[in-house]
Design a protein around this motif. Structure first.
Motif, PDB file in Angstrom:
ATOM      1  N   GLN A 153       4.713  -3.062   1.025  1.00 53.25           N
ATOM      2  CA  GLN A 153       4.082  -4.180   0.302  1.00 53.25           C
ATOM      3  C   GLN A 153       3.975  -5.419   1.205  1.00 53.25           C
TER       4      GLN A 153
ATOM      5  N   TYR B 277       0.690  -6.507   2.810  1.00 52.03           N
ATOM      6  CA  TYR B 277      -0.445  -5.838   2.153  1.00 52.03           C
ATOM      7  C   TYR B 277      -1.375  -6.885   1.547  1.00 52.03           C
TER       8      TYR B 277
ATOM      9  N   TYR C   3       0.287 -10.086   1.033  1.00 58.51           N
ATOM     10  CA  TYR C   3       1.478 -10.244   0.177  1.00 58.51           C
ATOM     11  C   TYR C   3       2.688 -10.438   1.090  1.00 58.51           C
TER      12      TYR C   3
ATOM     13  N   CYS D  65       8.152  -6.918  -5.137  1.00 55.11           N
ATOM     14  CA  CYS D  65       7.626  -7.813  -6.161  1.00 55.11           C
ATOM     15  C   CYS D  65       8.767  -7.954  -7.160  1.00 55.11           C
TER      16      CYS D  65
ATOM     17  N   HIS E   9       3.745  -8.631  -9.535  1.00 47.02           N
ATOM     18  CA  HIS E   9       3.415  -9.364  -8.302  1.00 47.02           C
ATOM     19  C   HIS E   9       4.092 -10.722  -8.212  1.00 47.02           C
TER      20      HIS E   9
ATOM     21  N   ASP F  51       9.480  -4.041  -7.960  1.00 45.52           N
ATOM     22  CA  ASP F  51       8.474  -3.053  -7.535  1.00 45.52           C
ATOM     23  C   ASP F  51       8.543  -2.898  -6.018  1.00 45.52           C
TER      24      ASP F  51
ATOM     25  N   VAL G 272       7.171  -0.292  -2.512  1.00 42.72           N
ATOM     26  CA  VAL G 272       6.452   0.830  -1.894  1.00 42.72           C
ATOM     27  C   VAL G 272       7.081   1.071  -0.520  1.00 42.72           C
TER      28      VAL G 272
ATOM     29  N   ASP H  12       5.759   4.838  -4.504  1.00 38.26           N
ATOM     30  CA  ASP H  12       5.690   3.526  -5.168  1.00 38.26           C
ATOM     31  C   ASP H  12       6.437   3.634  -6.498  1.00 38.26           C
TER      32      ASP H  12
ATOM     33  N   HIS I 228      -2.653   4.237  -9.655  1.00 38.23           N
ATOM     34  CA  HIS I 228      -3.567   4.535  -8.546  1.00 38.23           C
ATOM     35  C   HIS I 228      -3.105   5.755  -7.774  1.00 38.23           C
TER      36      HIS I 228
ATOM     37  N   MET J 169      -1.762   2.852   0.267  1.00 39.05           N
ATOM     38  CA  MET J 169      -1.074   2.498  -0.981  1.00 39.05           C
ATOM     39  C   MET J 169      -1.973   2.738  -2.189  1.00 39.05           C
ATOM     40  N   HIS J 170      -3.237   2.387  -2.038  1.00 34.48           N
ATOM     41  CA  HIS J 170      -4.164   2.513  -3.164  1.00 34.48           C
ATOM     42  C   HIS J 170      -5.310   3.440  -2.791  1.00 34.48           C
TER      43      HIS J 170
ATOM     44  N   GLU K 210       2.139   3.626 -14.228  1.00 40.95           N
ATOM     45  CA  GLU K 210       2.946   2.400 -14.190  1.00 40.95           C
ATOM     46  C   GLU K 210       2.623   1.439 -15.326  1.00 40.95           C
TER      47      GLU K 210
ATOM     48  N   TRP L 150      -0.993 -14.554  -6.541  1.00 43.31           N
ATOM     49  CA  TRP L 150      -0.355 -13.267  -6.827  1.00 43.31           C
ATOM     50  C   TRP L 150       0.289 -13.187  -8.207  1.00 43.31           C
TER      51      TRP L 150
ATOM     52  N   GLU M 136       7.427   2.411 -13.363  1.00 44.08           N
ATOM     53  CA  GLU M 136       6.429   3.116 -12.549  1.00 44.08           C
ATOM     54  C   GLU M 136       7.080   4.248 -11.763  1.00 44.08           C
TER      55      GLU M 136
HETATM   56  N1  MF3 Z   1       3.381  -1.599  -5.974  1.00 45.24           N
HETATM   57  C1  MF3 Z   1       2.203  -2.181  -6.561  1.00 45.24           C
HETATM   58  C2  MF3 Z   1       1.516  -1.120  -7.397  1.00 45.24           C
HETATM   59  O1  MF3 Z   1       2.184  -0.594  -8.228  1.00 45.24           O
HETATM   60  C3  MF3 Z   1       1.327  -2.860  -5.587  1.00 45.24           C
HETATM   61  C4  MF3 Z   1       1.860  -4.181  -5.282  1.00 45.24           C
HETATM   62  S1  MF3 Z   1       0.700  -5.148  -4.542  1.00 45.24           S
HETATM   63  C5  MF3 Z   1       1.493  -5.725  -3.180  1.00 45.24           C
HETATM   64  O2  MF3 Z   1       0.355  -0.811  -7.258  1.00 45.24           O
HETATM   65  F1  MF3 Z   1       0.709  -6.557  -2.624  1.00 45.24           F
HETATM   66  F2  MF3 Z   1       2.637  -6.243  -3.517  1.00 45.24           F
HETATM   67  F3  MF3 Z   1       1.711  -4.711  -2.363  1.00 45.24           F
END
Ligand code: MF3
Ligand code: CO
Length: 248
Positions: free
Chosen positions: A57, A60, A63, A68, A77, A94, A96, A105, A168, A174-175, A201, A218, A232
């Motif tokens: 994260q 990203y 961020y 988060c 966020h 949160d 990743v 994630d 996602h 990540m996405h 999530e 954010w 999630e």
């Molecule tokens: N982990 C988040 C999700 O569930 C994404 C966070 S956005 C970030 O999709 F910028 F913090 F990475």
């Protein structure tokens, strides 16, 4: 196009997922009145270094943090802060992580000390909504079956489902596709196939589902100050049903 992952790729994502799960178990022990989410952030950074994972994260789309950390009416966020958590707060963490470039994630909700019955019920219902969605994540179903099951259950309990943020696909990015809303009609959307990996999530609110973004670009809060909880997992569709890669 929704990428199909090989068993080897899924195994790597599971390594990342197991580290996130272990990290969440440590966080659970640390969260109490007086803890700061800044301490959690520093712990997570150190944890990833120790275990050879990358906190994806951070950086990203700019961020700034590994975690988060979203308190009470912050949906998602939120930035980690040096302000101590208070008895009765509800905090969502949160993360990743990646291992060898393959990501997982997982966000989790934590009660700070003793929380109200309202917070407890919101947390329990949101975790149940996640598990109900996961049960529908089987080959041959449509993605809408997952979305619809979550929405029906959540709204049936009197909560609203956040629309603005969704699950996602995930892999080396990540996405990825598909988008995974936690609301919408059953029987629609992509057909689920073995090898698909995505997050589920759900974010449930006590009031309106609507969010607004603060000036930091954010922090997403509920529009009416209502509470929000989130759970999630990253899951893989397998021949034996949904495999939770971030199981704690
Ligand atoms: N982990 C988040 C999700 O569930 C994404 C966070 S956005 C970030 O999709 F910028 F913090 F990475
Ligand atoms: Co997440």
């Amino acid at each position: 196009m929704i990428a199909i992952k090989t068993p080897e790729q899924i195994a790597k994502m599971k390594q990342a997922g197991e580290l996130i799960a272990a990290c969440h178990r440590e966080i659970a022990k640390k969260i109490k009145p007086g803890t700061t989410t800044w301490e959690i952030e520093e712990f997570v950074e150190a944890f990833t270094k120790q275990h050879g994972a990358i906190p994806e994260q951070k950086g990203y789309y700019g961020y700034p943090y590994a975690t988060c950390a979203s308190v009470n009416d912050v949906i998602c966020h939120g930035f980690p802060r040096k302000e101590p958590l208070k008895e009765g707060d509800l905090v969502k963490i949160d993360m990743v992580f990646s291992v060898d470039g393959w990501m997982a994630d997982s966000a989790w909700s934590y009660a700070v000390g003793k929380v109200s019955g309202e917070v407890k019920r919101l947390m329990e219902t949101t975790e149940q909504a996640l598990m109900i969605g996961i049960q529908k994540a089987v080959a041959g179903n449509r993605l809408g079956d997952v979305s619809n099951a979550i929405q029906k259950f959540a709204e049936g309990k009197g909560y609203s489902v956040v629309r603005q943020f969704i699950g996602h696909g995930i892999g080396q990015k990540m996405h990825e596709e598909p988008q995974v809303p936690h609301y919408g009609p059953a029987g629609r959307g992509p057909l689920l196939k073995e090898g698909m990996v995505f997050t589920i999530e759900p974010m449930l609110n006590t009031g309106s589902h609507e969010a607004f973004i603060e000036d930091d670009g954010w922090t997403a809060r509920t529009i009416d100050g209502g509470l929000s909880a989130q759970y999630e997992h990253t899951i893989a569709i397998t021949a034996n049903g949904p495999l939770i890669l971030t199981q704690q």
